[in-house]
Design an enzyme around this catalytic site. Structure first.
Site, short mmCIF file in Angstrom:
data_model
loop_
_atom_site.label_atom_id
_atom_site.label_comp_id
_atom_site.label_asym_id
_atom_site.label_seq_id
_atom_site.Cartn_x
_atom_site.Cartn_y
_atom_site.Cartn_z
N SER A 43 1.71 6.56 2.41
CA SER A 43 2.51 7.51 3.20
C SER A 43 3.77 7.94 2.47
O SER A 43 4.37 7.17 1.71
CB SER A 43 2.93 6.87 4.53
OG SER A 43 1.82 6.38 5.21
N GLU B 18 -8.59 -0.59 7.72
CA GLU B 18 -7.35 -0.94 8.44
C GLU B 18 -7.58 -0.85 9.94
O GLU B 18 -6.80 -1.36 10.72
CB GLU B 18 -6.26 0.08 8.09
CG GLU B 18 -5.32 -0.35 6.99
CD GLU B 18 -4.18 0.64 6.84
OE1 GLU B 18 -3.05 0.24 7.01
OE2 GLU B 18 -4.43 1.82 6.55
N GLN C 160 0.86 -1.20 0.00
CA GLN C 160 0.00 0.00 0.00
C GLN C 160 0.89 1.24 0.00
O GLN C 160 1.55 1.52 1.00
CB GLN C 160 -0.87 -0.04 1.26
CG GLN C 160 -1.71 1.18 1.51
CD GLN C 160 -2.22 1.20 2.93
OE1 GLN C 160 -2.24 0.17 3.62
NE2 GLN C 160 -2.61 2.34 3.42
C1 LIG Z 1 4.44 -0.76 11.26
C2 LIG Z 1 3.96 0.28 10.28
C3 LIG Z 1 3.50 -0.11 9.04
C4 LIG Z 1 3.06 0.85 8.10
N1 LIG Z 1 2.66 0.42 6.87
C5 LIG Z 1 2.31 1.34 5.95
C6 LIG Z 1 1.96 0.93 4.62
O1 LIG Z 1 1.97 -0.27 4.29
N2 LIG Z 1 1.65 1.88 3.71
C7 LIG Z 1 1.61 3.21 4.02
O2 LIG Z 1 1.29 4.00 3.15
N3 LIG Z 1 1.95 3.64 5.28
C8 LIG Z 1 2.30 2.74 6.24
N4 LIG Z 1 2.66 3.17 7.50
C9 LIG Z 1 2.72 4.60 7.77
C10 LIG Z 1 1.63 5.15 8.68
O3 LIG Z 1 0.38 5.17 8.03
C11 LIG Z 1 2.08 6.56 9.13
O4 LIG Z 1 3.27 6.38 9.89
C12 LIG Z 1 1.04 7.27 9.95
O5 LIG Z 1 -0.08 7.63 9.17
C13 LIG Z 1 1.60 8.54 10.64
O6 LIG Z 1 2.24 9.35 9.71
P1 LIG Z 1 3.72 9.89 10.01
O7 LIG Z 1 4.58 8.73 10.37
O8 LIG Z 1 4.11 10.73 8.84
O9 LIG Z 1 3.60 10.79 11.31
P2 LIG Z 1 3.11 12.30 11.37
O10 LIG Z 1 1.86 12.45 10.59
O11 LIG Z 1 4.26 13.19 10.99
O12 LIG Z 1 2.78 12.47 12.89
C14 LIG Z 1 3.77 12.80 13.88
C15 LIG Z 1 3.06 13.02 15.21
O13 LIG Z 1 2.20 14.19 15.11
C16 LIG Z 1 0.86 13.85 15.47
N5 LIG Z 1 -0.08 14.58 14.64
C17 LIG Z 1 -0.01 14.80 13.31
N6 LIG Z 1 -1.09 15.51 12.88
C18 LIG Z 1 -1.85 15.73 13.96
C19 LIG Z 1 -3.11 16.39 14.17
N7 LIG Z 1 -3.77 16.96 13.16
N8 LIG Z 1 -3.61 16.42 15.43
C20 LIG Z 1 -2.96 15.83 16.46
N9 LIG Z 1 -1.74 15.20 16.34
C21 LIG Z 1 -1.22 15.13 15.10
C22 LIG Z 1 0.76 12.35 15.19
O14 LIG Z 1 -0.27 11.74 15.94
C23 LIG Z 1 2.14 11.85 15.60
O15 LIG Z 1 2.19 11.67 16.99
C24 LIG Z 1 3.09 2.23 8.45
C25 LIG Z 1 3.53 2.62 9.71
C26 LIG Z 1 3.98 1.67 10.62
C27 LIG Z 1 4.48 2.13 11.96
#
Ligand SMILES: Cc1cc2nc3c(=O)[nH]c(=O)nc-3n(C[C@H](O)[C@H](O)[C@H](O)COP(=O)(O)OP(=O)(O)OC[C@H]3O[C@@H](n4cnc5c(N)ncnc54)[C@H](O)[C@@H]3O)c2cc1C
Length: 362
Positions: free
Chosen positions: A122, A238, A119
């Site tokens: 991100s 999911e 998928q």
């Molecule tokens: C084990 C694992 C598997 C994954 N597999 C996939 C995959 O197969 N495909 C894929 O596309 N993605 C995948 N992901 C990615 C996942 O969807 C993202 O990590 C997640 O959506 C968070 O995005 P980010 O890491 O960019 O964090 P950020 O969005 O940068 O967030 C950083 C921090 O800020 C907080 N934050 C951000 N915006 C807000 C808001 N508006 N209000 C309050 N708090 C906020 C968040 O809660 C977090 O604590 C995976 C992640 C993990 C850990």
């Protein structure tokens, strides 16, 4: 609802249990060995008739009520087998938004495990705020040409296909300019780089660089600009604990931890036992609603939040009982930390609950 097995369910459970007694021990359940053989496990489960239970027959499923998926999850946990590969969210995404041609071409291989998927949503600068994604797909004759950088892409190292979100129009509001594609991973212009997890696993996910990769225009899922709708379907699914099906696994781990004690239970273990039972009952309630035809919307965020609490409570309990002495349990503690991030962070689930369920102005 009566949760005891019907005669058909009992027969299915007995067949599954007999098959697992023969098969489960052959497959690793954790670490890189698990990820390396996950495809083989998927295909073995499918060939024996225990995968895709509730999906449509025309795509290779068995069209059984969702309770059969729960039976599979329970029996896999009891047998100490690897979990059921989780791809219901992709099946739902393609099943709801793909044309008949795309469904017929891609769903059977996805369900029977002969074609592996990832998928690609991100990006380094677009996780919680997915609508800010910058990967582009530009039309060139009968194809689109893709440039961009995806990250945290689970199974990217083994995937044949990627359900990709890319920007096809930068002139319209952000979420209206995103389209979804089924793009081949094994082609020039796609580079996959693995990422190592804190648990030591190196095979679960990676970064994917698209540099001029090509996708036929007829492998766009839905119309141009429909990518956001598909994304909401996928992330909504999911978040369901019944799809991920770990409730039985948590319960078993809590019982195993309790069996290791030679004194009173630490508070963390008692709390994990309470949480695990709460999740078990919650999954049953959701199941009962599904059987009544209730379609879930934003309440998937409640499910995801509850499951995260339980996963992390069980992780803390494991740490309280065994400390760092047991590498497998330590690995499950580390993995539980990812639960509040993957599939949408806990803060984002709380925002959704506040705005879309409680009607608060966020
Ligand atoms: C084990 C694992 C598997 C994954 N597999 C996939 C995959 O197969 N495909 C894929 O596309 N993605 C995948 N992901 C990615 C996942 O969807 C993202 O990590 C997640 O959506 C968070 O995005 P980010 O890491 O960019 O964090 P950020 O969005 O940068 O967030 C950083 C921090 O800020 C907080 N934050 C951000 N915006 C807000 C808001 N508006 N209000 C309050 N708090 C906020 C968040 O809660 C977090 O604590 C995976 C992640 C993990 C850990």
């Amino acid at each position: 609802m009566d949760f005891r097995d019907s005669p058909q369910e009992a027969e299915f459970r007995a067949r599954l249990r007999a098959w697992l007694a023969e098969t489960a021990g052959r497959f690793p359940t954790s670490g890189d060995e698990y990820w390396a053989r996950q495809g083989e496990w998927h295909q073995a489960l499918y060939a024996a008739g225990f995968f895709g239970s509730s999906w449509p027959k025309e795509f290779g499923g068995h069209e059984l009520p969702p309770v059969y998926d729960v039976i599979v999850d329970e029996e896999l946990a009891i047998a100490g087998a690897p979990p059921r590969p989780s791809l219901g969210y992709l099946v739902q995404g393609l099943g709801r938004h793909g044309s008949k041609e795309l469904q017929q071409r891609f769903l059977p291989g996805m369900i029977n495990g002969t074609e592996r998927w990832c998928q690609g949503f991100s990006e380094p600068g677009a996780g919680s705020d997915l609508a800010s994604l910058t990967t582009t797909a530009t039309r060139d004759g009968d194809e689109y040409v893709v440039h961009g950088h995806k990250i945290w892409t689970s199974y990217s190292d083994v995937a044949d296909w990627c359900l990709l979100l890319a920007r096809t129009d930068s002139e319209v509001p952000r979420h209206k300019g995103i389209s979804a594609f089924i793009i081949a991973m094994k082609q020039p212009g796609v580079e996959q780089r693995p990422l190592q997890m804190i648990s030591g696993v190196t095979r679960e996910f990676g970064q994917v660089h698209f540099d001029g990769a090509r996708v036929p225009a007829d492998q766009m899922v839905g119309a141009p600009g429909d990518g956001w709708k598909l994304a909401m379907t996928v992330v909504g699914h999911e978040r369901e604990p019944s799809t991920l099906g770990y409730a039985a696994r948590y319960g078993k781990l809590v019982r195993q931890l309790a069996a290791r004690l030679d004194g009173p239970a630490p508070d963390d273990l008692a709390w994990a036992a309470v949480q695990t039972e709460m999740l078990r009952l919650h999954v049953r309630r959701r199941l009962s609603e599904q059987l009544d035809g209730v379609v879930h919307g934003p309440d998937g965020s409640l499910d995801k939040l509850l499951m995260t609490w339980v996963d992390q409570s069980v992780g803390h309990a494991a740490l309280a009982v065994t400390g760092t002495a047991d590498p497998e349990l330590l690995g499950s503690y580390f993995y539980s930390r990812a639960q509040s991030v993957m599939g949408g962070t806990s803060q984002i689930q709380k925002n959704i609950i506040a705005s879309r369920i409680l009607g608060l102005g966020v």
